[in-house]
Design a protein around this motif. Sequence first.
Motif, PDB file in Angstrom:
ATOM      1  N   ARG B 106       0.827  -1.211   0.000  1.00 50.41           N
ATOM      2  CA  ARG B 106       0.000   0.000   0.000  1.00 50.41           C
ATOM      3  C   ARG B 106       0.867   1.269   0.000  1.00 50.41           C
ATOM      4  O   ARG B 106       0.539   2.268  -0.636  1.00 50.41           O
ATOM      5  CB  ARG B 106      -0.935  -0.085   1.206  1.00 50.41           C
ATOM      6  N   ILE B 107       1.989   1.210   0.718  1.00 50.89           N
ATOM      7  CA  ILE B 107       2.846   2.391   0.841  1.00 50.89           C
ATOM      8  C   ILE B 107       3.287   2.915  -0.524  1.00 50.89           C
ATOM      9  O   ILE B 107       3.403   4.114  -0.739  1.00 50.89           O
ATOM     10  CB  ILE B 107       4.055   2.049   1.727  1.00 50.89           C
ATOM     11  N   ALA B 110      -0.481   4.994  -3.913  1.00 52.70           N
ATOM     12  CA  ALA B 110      -1.450   5.939  -3.363  1.00 52.70           C
ATOM     13  C   ALA B 110      -2.865   5.534  -3.756  1.00 52.70           C
ATOM     14  O   ALA B 110      -3.827   5.897  -3.086  1.00 52.70           O
ATOM     15  CB  ALA B 110      -1.141   7.352  -3.860  1.00 52.70           C
ATOM     16  N   LEU B 112      -4.237   2.659  -3.629  1.00 52.90           N
ATOM     17  CA  LEU B 112      -4.834   1.612  -2.796  1.00 52.90           C
ATOM     18  C   LEU B 112      -5.452   2.238  -1.559  1.00 52.90           C
ATOM     19  O   LEU B 112      -4.808   2.326  -0.511  1.00 52.90           O
ATOM     20  CB  LEU B 112      -3.772   0.587  -2.385  1.00 52.90           C
ATOM     21  N   LYS B 113      -6.672   2.706  -1.665  1.00 51.03           N
ATOM     22  CA  LYS B 113      -7.338   3.273  -0.500  1.00 51.03           C
ATOM     23  C   LYS B 113      -8.828   3.022  -0.601  1.00 51.03           C
ATOM     24  O   LYS B 113      -9.294   2.403  -1.554  1.00 51.03           O
ATOM     25  CB  LYS B 113      -7.033   4.762  -0.391  1.00 51.03           C
ATOM     26  N   GLY B 114      -9.544   3.492   0.401  1.00 52.76           N
ATOM     27  CA  GLY B 114     -10.979   3.278   0.409  1.00 52.76           C
ATOM     28  C   GLY B 114     -11.313   1.894   0.933  1.00 52.76           C
ATOM     29  O   GLY B 114     -10.428   1.145   1.356  1.00 52.76           O
ATOM     30  N   TRP B 117      -9.274  -1.858   0.801  1.00 56.31           N
ATOM     31  CA  TRP B 117      -7.921  -1.666   0.279  1.00 56.31           C
ATOM     32  C   TRP B 117      -6.986  -2.769   0.742  1.00 56.31           C
ATOM     33  O   TRP B 117      -6.062  -3.143   0.035  1.00 56.31           O
ATOM     34  CB  TRP B 117      -7.373  -0.293   0.675  1.00 56.31           C
ATOM     35  N   ARG B 118      -7.222  -3.288   1.958  1.00 55.86           N
ATOM     36  CA  ARG B 118      -6.320  -4.324   2.452  1.00 55.86           C
ATOM     37  C   ARG B 118      -6.384  -5.564   1.580  1.00 55.86           C
ATOM     38  O   ARG B 118      -5.361  -6.177   1.264  1.00 55.86           O
ATOM     39  CB  ARG B 118      -6.678  -4.684   3.894  1.00 55.86           C
TER      40      ARG B 118
END
Lengths: 325, 490
Positions: B106-107, B110, B112-114, B117-118
């Motif tokens: 993820r780092i 950018a 990979l969110k919401g 995301w995991r």
Amino acid sequence: MASLPLAGSARLPILAGMTPRRLLRALLPALSLSLILIGIAWLNPRAISYFGFTLMLNLAIPIALATIAQMFVITGNDLDLSIGTFVGFVGCVTATWLHDAPLFGALVLLVSIGAYAALGALIHVRKLPSIVVTLGMSFVWQGLAILLLPKPGGKAPDWLLQLMSFKPPWVPFPIIAAVVIAVVAHIGLMRTSYGAILRGSGGNPIAISRAGWSLLKTKVTMFTLAGIFGVLSGMALIGITTSADANIGNGYTLLSIAGVILGGGEFVGGRVSPIGAVIGALTLALAASPLLTFMHIPPDWQVGANGAILIIVLAARALISRREG
Amino acid sequence: MAEAGANIIVRLDGVEKHFGAVRALDGVDFAVHAGECVGLVGHNGAGKSTLMHVLAGTLTPDSGAIAIGGASQSGYSVVLAQGLGIRCVFQELSLCPNLTVAENARINHAALKGLGWRRRAGDLILARLDEIFPGHGIGAGDIVRDLSIGKRQMVEVARAFTVTDDPLRLVILDEPTSSLDSHTAGQLLSFVRRVVAGGASCVLISHLLGEVLENSDRIVVMRDGKVVAADTAAAFDRDKLVTAMGAAGKHARAGAERASERHSAAPVRIRARPERQLDDAELVAHEGEVIGLAGLSGHGQTELLLQIFKGASRRTDRIEVTAPVALIAGDRQADGIFPLWSIAENIGIRSIARLRDGILISRAREDELAATWREKINIRTPDIRNNILSLSGGNQQKALFARALGSDARIVLMDDPMRGVDIGTKREVYELIRAEAQSGRTFLWYTTETDELENCDHVYVFRNGRIVADLGRGELTEEKVIQSSFQAAG
């Protein structure tokens, strides 16, 4: 260490895929809390009741909130030595301005959160040791609190008193509050995508900045969150005590640090656990006076006995983590 | 270049980067075309890593131009490099040890969110891991610090090849196989070939020359911050690479020839076997010898010196030391000087026992010791009681030599002590070491500068924490040292 299949691990996603030792380590905070509870139940069975928990855990809510505030700072490899006097300052604002002139009081609290954010920026930009900066700030908060309330007094706003004396059916309010605090902090720091960045900034800041993230932003975020939870802690404390005193929060600095460490956190490396921290705060709250009073330990010795309990738990943890490494 | 008209992904023109007096990059021209794998080789301090940091945007060059995809870039940065599809696997691991594998993926993304995301991050990294290292045995929820070093490197490599929003055009791999076993290294290299066949490009930096020769289309050789050779891989072989990495012209043997026979008659001072040594090779140092430890940096030389230092107070079965030991640290600022103390105090600290007067330190004796050594090795200062930081770097280093040589130590361990020291000071110190060795002191000298090995009676070359070559003074050549430092295939 090969991962052995654990019964029931599929049902608890937090524990899924853990090696037994990691599991033991994760459960250690809960284990120490259980030990204290068993001790209390053995000494005074009547304490294990709705009324007993409400009384014993009363002060656990502000301690848990302050511990979460400290945990955010520790996540970024810093330490906040001013959280105690900050809680005291917030308490004084709550018992005076927030009661007399709610809008102005709220504004002061918002500005103080802004001050926390600015501290984070200062620490990052000037590369200052957070211990020194926050130690200095602790005197500032203390001084402001004394200016505001030279003598103990003031009065908590009525809505706050009502909230803190809320009596839900079946489960005592402090336990519900602790669960809510733990879940909110867990989701925020451990489950959101930006939470991963925040924790990463404690684990390997160079990697985070190489991936294009701003370390200034992560640091400011951490300190802002610490400020928010510090304000909540001060307000909760005044909601329980009904009036304030400039020195009311002084013990919270060390309690909050101990709570984070007791809950499985570490001073460096971004290794923290919000759930553990809340459990650590509960353990400290119970070990502080209820257990020791039931043990008929005179008040003069309670502080020392409290410290001894802390050392025993931390020693057990060190033993487990050494074998883990 | 053969494919002159081909699509150029990145081009550097006349790039320079200085660190103080050190010219890490001294006017480098470098280009990578689409769909090729460029091998980058060079000895310690040749500038490979600096070049790579410039490409990745983590270092800004002092001068020179960077063009990506034909467009010149000003204000080149990490974010820009990522947006343009340039990724980097750094030599020092850049995973966050406290996060899970998925969170580490993820780092770098950018996007990979919401919600969810995991799961998406986990799927992304696991898909790449499965593709590159089938049967890797890594889970998306594993915390990186619980993984072995090899698995961490696998995660790091796989992460560089994951794609979300930004394109993937160039991946720079700095020693990607250093912690992998031969099986997983082979998996990685064949994946690199597949990626390159698919049109993306790679820069492969490795000290395994066979690996570079077999997997690169083109090879660029660096030395002293410059590109000294660049050609298709087919035009090189092992010997040609070694020659190109070594001196262009042979250095004249400097210094007086010393008696070249081993001082085998003299008593043994140190006997040490590195921890990872598989055969029974061991390091032996006799009284009055200067022993060189060579090889690429970070291959176990410093570790052995520190173990020998500890071995002096507590004997182990691997290490035997028969005389008092002093250590001269390489990282002067971190491990060497006491920045708040005077020059005299810095020199005297190793000899406190001798400088005592009752329970106090005798200032007169401390001054006397410091003054003797100021005279002897020419520490340039008006007053020996001045703060140590008033000295230049070279003179600070001399003070550290004085600390070790002024003590009762019969063995002196030197951990690359000449880093960033000017040539004049170096000459003086070489002279001093020679004189001290003749009077019976034993020196263990780890150096990253091959030239310095000429001052040694005997040289051990290290690779992966082991002694791989044992060269007497007569057999010592730069080619041999490089040859042993860089492993053959596998």
